[in-house]
Motif scaffolding. Structure first.
Motif, short mmCIF file in Angstrom:
data_model
loop_
_atom_site.label_atom_id
_atom_site.label_comp_id
_atom_site.label_asym_id
_atom_site.label_seq_id
_atom_site.Cartn_x
_atom_site.Cartn_y
_atom_site.Cartn_z
N UNK A 3 0.83 -1.20 0.00
CA UNK A 3 0.00 0.00 0.00
C UNK A 3 0.86 1.25 0.00
N UNK A 4 0.30 2.34 -0.51
CA UNK A 4 0.98 3.63 -0.52
C UNK A 4 1.33 4.06 0.90
N UNK A 5 2.50 4.67 1.06
CA UNK A 5 2.95 5.15 2.37
C UNK A 5 2.69 6.64 2.50
N UNK A 6 2.13 7.04 3.64
CA UNK A 6 2.00 8.45 3.98
C UNK A 6 2.55 8.64 5.39
N UNK A 133 13.40 14.93 -0.24
CA UNK A 133 13.68 13.64 0.39
C UNK A 133 12.41 13.00 0.93
N UNK A 134 11.55 13.80 1.53
CA UNK A 134 10.29 13.28 2.07
C UNK A 134 9.40 12.75 0.94
N UNK A 135 9.29 13.51 -0.14
CA UNK A 135 8.46 13.11 -1.27
C UNK A 135 9.00 11.82 -1.91
N UNK A 136 10.31 11.75 -2.08
CA UNK A 136 10.91 10.56 -2.70
C UNK A 136 10.80 9.35 -1.78
N UNK A 137 10.90 9.56 -0.47
CA UNK A 137 10.74 8.45 0.48
C UNK A 137 9.33 7.89 0.40
N UNK A 140 8.95 5.86 -2.83
CA UNK A 140 9.62 4.56 -2.78
C UNK A 140 9.20 3.73 -1.57
N UNK A 141 8.22 4.23 -0.81
CA UNK A 141 7.61 3.50 0.31
C UNK A 141 8.62 3.13 1.38
N UNK A 142 9.42 4.12 1.73
CA UNK A 142 10.43 3.92 2.76
C UNK A 142 9.86 4.13 4.15
N UNK A 143 10.32 3.32 5.09
CA UNK A 143 9.94 3.50 6.49
C UNK A 143 10.74 4.62 7.14
N UNK A 144 11.89 4.95 6.56
CA UNK A 144 12.77 5.97 7.11
C UNK A 144 12.96 7.09 6.09
N UNK A 145 12.64 8.32 6.49
CA UNK A 145 12.95 9.47 5.66
C UNK A 145 14.41 9.86 5.94
#
Length: 246
Positions: A3-6, A133-137, A140-145
């Protein structure tokens, strides 16, 4: 597909109700047009991942029920990119690419040969990098910004190199004069890696000498000369294959 990450500053425990508003809620409700019943993964950007379900929507706000909550392990080894400021039209692209490729810390650096000059506008530049960085994280569905630090001068980069070397980390300056190849770095056992990327005009000779005197190793990344905006992402990809990060 995941799922998409927010991102949300505080993610409730399972069963709790989360409110996604502000820029994140606006992007979810207005741009992505997410509807009731759709799955979303919430994260605090510091490791928490919480699969959730949308239970109500408004123009710029979502309400979600948290279904699960866990903490993702961080990448190992941790990687810091010291990035000389690219030209303005490629600056945020560099941040996006290295974020998607897995950078943990990004250090903007006003190197001697940088075409871009943040004198008097460093705060604006850093804020743009943090937003990128926040937008790219999220993309890419990263847990860490990734952390984006304040602007560094060369003296600050040298202090960082000495500190990391004192802690037995690895510091590599990506440079075409390097006699060692990137793949020869003993990164698999390292707890921290710092990669230094010079500007479009290349590292100044005095800078390269100062970096190596401080403990950095000049290494050759590959057979071609890469642009400063793409070098970090390529290096991170190679690092991923050489370590447990991938």
């Amino acid at each position: 597909m995941a799922a998409t990450v927010f991102y949300l500053d505080q993610v409730p425990e399972p069963g709790g109700i989360a409110v996604l508003d502000g820029p994140e809620g606006r992007h979810a409700a207005t741009v992505r047009r997410i509807r009731v019943g759709e799955p979303i993964t919430l994260s605090d950007g510091a490791g928490v991942l919480a699969p959730s379900e949308v239970i109500a929507t408004q123009k710029d706000r979502l309400e979600l029920r948290v279904l699960e909550r866990a903490v993702a392990p961080p990448f190992a080894p941790s990687v810091t990119i010291v990035q000389a400021l690219p030209k303005s039209d490629r600056s945020e692209l560099a941040v996006e690419l290295m974020t998607e490729a897995g950078a943990d810390v990004i250090v903007p650096w006003q190197a001697a040969r940088c075409v871009a000059n943040w004198e008097g506008k460093a705060r604006k530049g850093v804020d743009k990098w943090r937003a990128a960085a926040r937008s790219a994280a999220r993309q890419s569905r990263r847990a860490y910004i990734p952390e984006v630090t304040d602007l560094y001068r060369t003296s600050g980069v040298l202090d960082l190199v000495r500190k990391v070397k004192a802690d037995r980390g690895i510091v590599a300056a990506l440079h075409e004069s390097g006699e060692s190849r990137f793949t020869a770095l003993p990164v698999a056992e390292a707890s921290r890696v710092v990669l230094i990327v010079g500007p479009e005009g290349g590292l100044d000779d005095a800078e390269l000498s100062a970096l190596t005197d401080a403990g950095a190793e000049a290494v050759l990344l590959g057979p071609t000369v890469l642009r400063t905006s793409t070098a970090a992402a390529v290096a991170l990809g190679a690092l991923g294959a050489l370590t447990p990060r991938w």
